[in-house]
Design a protein around this motif. Structure first.
Motif, PDB file in Angstrom:
ATOM      1  N   SER A  59     -75.133 -46.886 -33.276  1.00 33.84           N
ATOM      2  CA  SER A  59     -76.077 -46.246 -32.355  1.00 33.84           C
ATOM      3  C   SER A  59     -77.489 -46.790 -32.547  1.00 33.84           C
ATOM      4  O   SER A  59     -78.172 -47.114 -31.577  1.00 33.84           O
ATOM      5  N   ALA A  60     -77.926 -46.914 -33.791  1.00 29.86           N
ATOM      6  CA  ALA A  60     -79.278 -47.408 -34.073  1.00 29.86           C
ATOM      7  C   ALA A  60     -79.456 -48.827 -33.564  1.00 29.86           C
ATOM      8  O   ALA A  60     -80.493 -49.154 -32.980  1.00 29.86           O
ATOM      9  N   ALA A  61     -78.448 -49.671 -33.751  1.00 28.46           N
ATOM     10  CA  ALA A  61     -78.537 -51.056 -33.284  1.00 28.46           C
ATOM     11  C   ALA A  61     -78.672 -51.099 -31.764  1.00 28.46           C
ATOM     12  O   ALA A  61     -79.476 -51.868 -31.222  1.00 28.46           O
ATOM     13  N   LEU A  62     -77.903 -50.268 -31.058  1.00 27.33           N
ATOM     14  CA  LEU A  62     -77.990 -50.247 -29.603  1.00 27.33           C
ATOM     15  C   LEU A  62     -79.338 -49.686 -29.145  1.00 27.33           C
ATOM     16  O   LEU A  62     -79.988 -50.257 -28.265  1.00 27.33           O
ATOM     17  N   PRO A 108     -88.691 -39.384 -27.949  1.00 30.72           N
ATOM     18  CA  PRO A 108     -89.298 -40.271 -28.940  1.00 30.72           C
ATOM     19  C   PRO A 108     -88.189 -40.973 -29.737  1.00 30.72           C
ATOM     20  O   PRO A 108     -87.135 -40.383 -29.995  1.00 30.72           O
ATOM     21  N   ARG A 109     -88.426 -42.215 -30.110  1.00 27.75           N
ATOM     22  CA  ARG A 109     -87.400 -43.014 -30.804  1.00 27.75           C
ATOM     23  C   ARG A 109     -86.815 -42.271 -32.002  1.00 27.75           C
ATOM     24  O   ARG A 109     -85.612 -42.283 -32.215  1.00 27.75           O
ATOM     25  N   LYS A 110     -87.641 -41.605 -32.784  1.00 32.19           N
ATOM     26  CA  LYS A 110     -87.133 -40.921 -33.983  1.00 32.19           C
ATOM     27  C   LYS A 110     -86.201 -39.761 -33.636  1.00 32.19           C
ATOM     28  O   LYS A 110     -85.400 -39.343 -34.463  1.00 32.19           O
ATOM     29  N   TRP A 111     -86.283 -39.240 -32.413  1.00 33.62           N
ATOM     30  CA  TRP A 111     -85.389 -38.161 -31.996  1.00 33.62           C
ATOM     31  C   TRP A 111     -84.090 -38.697 -31.396  1.00 33.62           C
ATOM     32  O   TRP A 111     -83.081 -38.002 -31.389  1.00 33.62           O
ATOM     33  N   PHE A 112     -84.176 -39.910 -30.840  1.00 33.98           N
ATOM     34  CA  PHE A 112     -82.990 -40.492 -30.192  1.00 33.98           C
ATOM     35  C   PHE A 112     -82.127 -41.128 -31.285  1.00 33.98           C
ATOM     36  O   PHE A 112     -82.190 -42.296 -31.563  1.00 33.98           O
ATOM     37  N   ASP A 134     -76.917 -39.814 -29.226  1.00 30.88           N
ATOM     38  CA  ASP A 134     -75.976 -40.755 -28.611  1.00 30.88           C
ATOM     39  C   ASP A 134     -74.571 -40.169 -28.614  1.00 30.88           C
ATOM     40  O   ASP A 134     -73.896 -40.118 -27.588  1.00 30.88           O
ATOM     41  N   ARG A 135     -74.130 -39.695 -29.750  1.00 30.46           N
ATOM     42  CA  ARG A 135     -72.741 -39.275 -29.900  1.00 30.46           C
ATOM     43  C   ARG A 135     -72.383 -38.043 -29.070  1.00 30.46           C
ATOM     44  O   ARG A 135     -71.279 -37.941 -28.554  1.00 30.46           O
ATOM     45  N   TYR A 136     -73.294 -37.106 -28.936  1.00 26.80           N
ATOM     46  CA  TYR A 136     -72.947 -35.840 -28.298  1.00 26.80           C
ATOM     47  C   TYR A 136     -73.563 -35.628 -26.910  1.00 26.80           C
ATOM     48  O   TYR A 136     -73.113 -34.760 -26.177  1.00 26.80           O
ATOM     49  N   LEU A 137     -74.578 -36.415 -26.541  1.00 24.84           N
ATOM     50  CA  LEU A 137     -75.255 -36.179 -25.269  1.00 24.84           C
ATOM     51  C   LEU A 137     -75.157 -37.345 -24.290  1.00 24.84           C
ATOM     52  O   LEU A 137     -75.845 -37.349 -23.276  1.00 24.84           O
ATOM     53  N   THR A 138     -74.309 -38.329 -24.600  1.00 28.77           N
ATOM     54  CA  THR A 138     -74.151 -39.473 -23.690  1.00 28.77           C
ATOM     55  C   THR A 138     -72.672 -39.792 -23.493  1.00 28.77           C
ATOM     56  O   THR A 138     -71.845 -39.531 -24.369  1.00 28.77           O
ATOM     57  N   LEU A 139     -72.374 -40.384 -22.342  1.00 32.08           N
ATOM     58  CA  LEU A 139     -70.996 -40.825 -22.108  1.00 32.08           C
ATOM     59  C   LEU A 139     -70.604 -41.938 -23.072  1.00 32.08           C
ATOM     60  O   LEU A 139     -69.452 -42.017 -23.501  1.00 32.08           O
ATOM     61  N   HIS A 140     -71.558 -42.793 -23.432  1.00 33.18           N
ATOM     62  CA  HIS A 140     -71.302 -43.846 -24.412  1.00 33.18           C
ATOM     63  C   HIS A 140     -70.790 -43.235 -25.717  1.00 33.18           C
ATOM     64  O   HIS A 140     -69.802 -43.683 -26.290  1.00 33.18           O
ATOM     65  N   GLY A 141     -71.467 -42.206 -26.196  1.00 26.72           N
ATOM     66  CA  GLY A 141     -71.077 -41.553 -27.441  1.00 26.72           C
ATOM     67  C   GLY A 141     -69.745 -40.845 -27.354  1.00 26.72           C
ATOM     68  O   GLY A 141     -68.932 -40.888 -28.282  1.00 26.72           O
ATOM     69  N   TRP A 142     -69.492 -40.181 -26.241  1.00 28.25           N
ATOM     70  CA  TRP A 142     -68.212 -39.477 -26.073  1.00 28.25           C
ATOM     71  C   TRP A 142     -67.059 -40.466 -26.050  1.00 28.25           C
ATOM     72  O   TRP A 142     -65.987 -40.190 -26.574  1.00 28.25           O
ATOM     73  N   ALA A 149     -80.912 -58.398 -18.401  1.00 20.48           N
ATOM     74  CA  ALA A 149     -81.029 -59.037 -19.715  1.00 20.48           C
ATOM     75  C   ALA A 149     -82.409 -58.838 -20.326  1.00 20.48           C
ATOM     76  O   ALA A 149     -82.527 -58.682 -21.540  1.00 20.48           O
ATOM     77  N   ILE A 150     -83.454 -58.810 -19.512  1.00 21.59           N
ATOM     78  CA  ILE A 150     -84.817 -58.778 -20.039  1.00 21.59           C
ATOM     79  C   ILE A 150     -85.076 -57.539 -20.901  1.00 21.59           C
ATOM     80  O   ILE A 150     -85.877 -57.581 -21.828  1.00 21.59           O
ATOM     81  N   GLU A 151     -84.375 -56.460 -20.639  1.00 11.50           N
ATOM     82  CA  GLU A 151     -84.579 -55.248 -21.436  1.00 11.50           C
ATOM     83  C   GLU A 151     -83.956 -55.345 -22.824  1.00 11.50           C
ATOM     84  O   GLU A 151     -84.125 -54.465 -23.658  1.00 11.50           O
ATOM     85  N   HIS A 152     -83.239 -56.445 -23.102  1.00 10.95           N
ATOM     86  CA  HIS A 152     -82.557 -56.622 -24.393  1.00 10.95           C
ATOM     87  C   HIS A 152     -83.196 -57.676 -25.294  1.00 10.95           C
ATOM     88  O   HIS A 152     -82.634 -57.996 -26.340  1.00 10.95           O
ATOM     89  N   VAL A 153     -84.337 -58.237 -24.908  1.00  4.10           N
ATOM     90  CA  VAL A 153     -84.877 -59.363 -25.679  1.00  4.10           C
ATOM     91  C   VAL A 153     -85.889 -58.964 -26.749  1.00  4.10           C
ATOM     92  O   VAL A 153     -86.332 -59.819 -27.508  1.00  4.10           O
ATOM     93  N   GLY A 154     -86.262 -57.695 -26.830  1.00  2.36           N
ATOM     94  CA  GLY A 154     -87.176 -57.261 -27.878  1.00  2.36           C
ATOM     95  C   GLY A 154     -88.409 -56.572 -27.340  1.00  2.36           C
ATOM     96  O   GLY A 154     -88.352 -55.829 -26.358  1.00  2.36           O
TER      97      GLY A 154
END
Length: 175
Positions: free
Chosen positions: A135-138, A109-113, A118-126, A61-66
């Motif tokens: 994607s941006a919210a996650l 870097p965040r601007k590249w991710f 997400d959509r093409y290089l991760t299982l989440h995106g597939w 959880a700690i990685e989701h608090v900001g």
């Protein structure tokens, strides 16, 4: 025991006499088992009494608090409300990002991710085919920690490294 940032699903099927309080930001789930109470709140400022729980538990959880400062507030709150603590979190330097299930994408870097990564290089995106806003919210909701950062957040606590195929996958902090 309090589970800060936890869900009832984690405790389903576990038979033990301990009463559990779940604290999370969302609405209370329906049909909680009798041994589980729910408190809607923020793990960075629970408003609960100091040392009010035998164990303050938090799993991923700690990685989701900001920001790091938000993570410091979360850690301080765990240390304040629990006579003992257990906090588990993924390792920033493990090559597989555990939320997206992508290889090394979280090191970009965040601007590249972006949504395309997400959509093409991760299982989440597939699997989910998220739009750019999803994607941006996650992406914005995750700040993975290093061991050194955990040592700063939890001074005087023990940190154990969980390994997968010899690589440091995640960390467990306890006091």
């Amino acid at each position: 025991m309090i589970d800060v940032g936890g869900t009832a699903e984690m405790w389903n099927g576990i038979d033990f006499a301990q009463h559990i309080t779940l604290l999370n930001v969302g609405e209370s789930p329906n049909d909680l088992p009798p041994a589980i109470d729910y408190v809607q709140g923020d793990g960075r400022d629970t408003g609960l009494p100091s040392a009010g729980f035998d164990l303050a538990f938090s799993n991923s959880a700690i990685e989701h608090v900001g920001s790091f400062e938000d993570q410091r507030r979360f850690a301080n709150e765990l240390l304040r409300i629990g006579r003992r603590i257990y906090c588990q979190t993924p390792n920033k330097w493990f090559p597989v990002e555990p939320h997206f299930l992508g290889l090394c994408v979280h090191w970009l870097p965040r601007k590249w991710f972006t949504n395309s990564v997400d959509r093409y290089l991760t299982l989440h995106g597939w699997r989910y085919r998220p739009d750019a806003a999803t994607s941006a919210a996650l992406i914005d909701s995750i700040r993975l920690l290093t061991r050194a950062e955990l040592q700063q957040l939890f001074p005087g606590c023990k940190i154990k490294t969980e390994r997968w195929l010899g690589l440091p996958k995640s960390f467990m902090v306890w006091k």
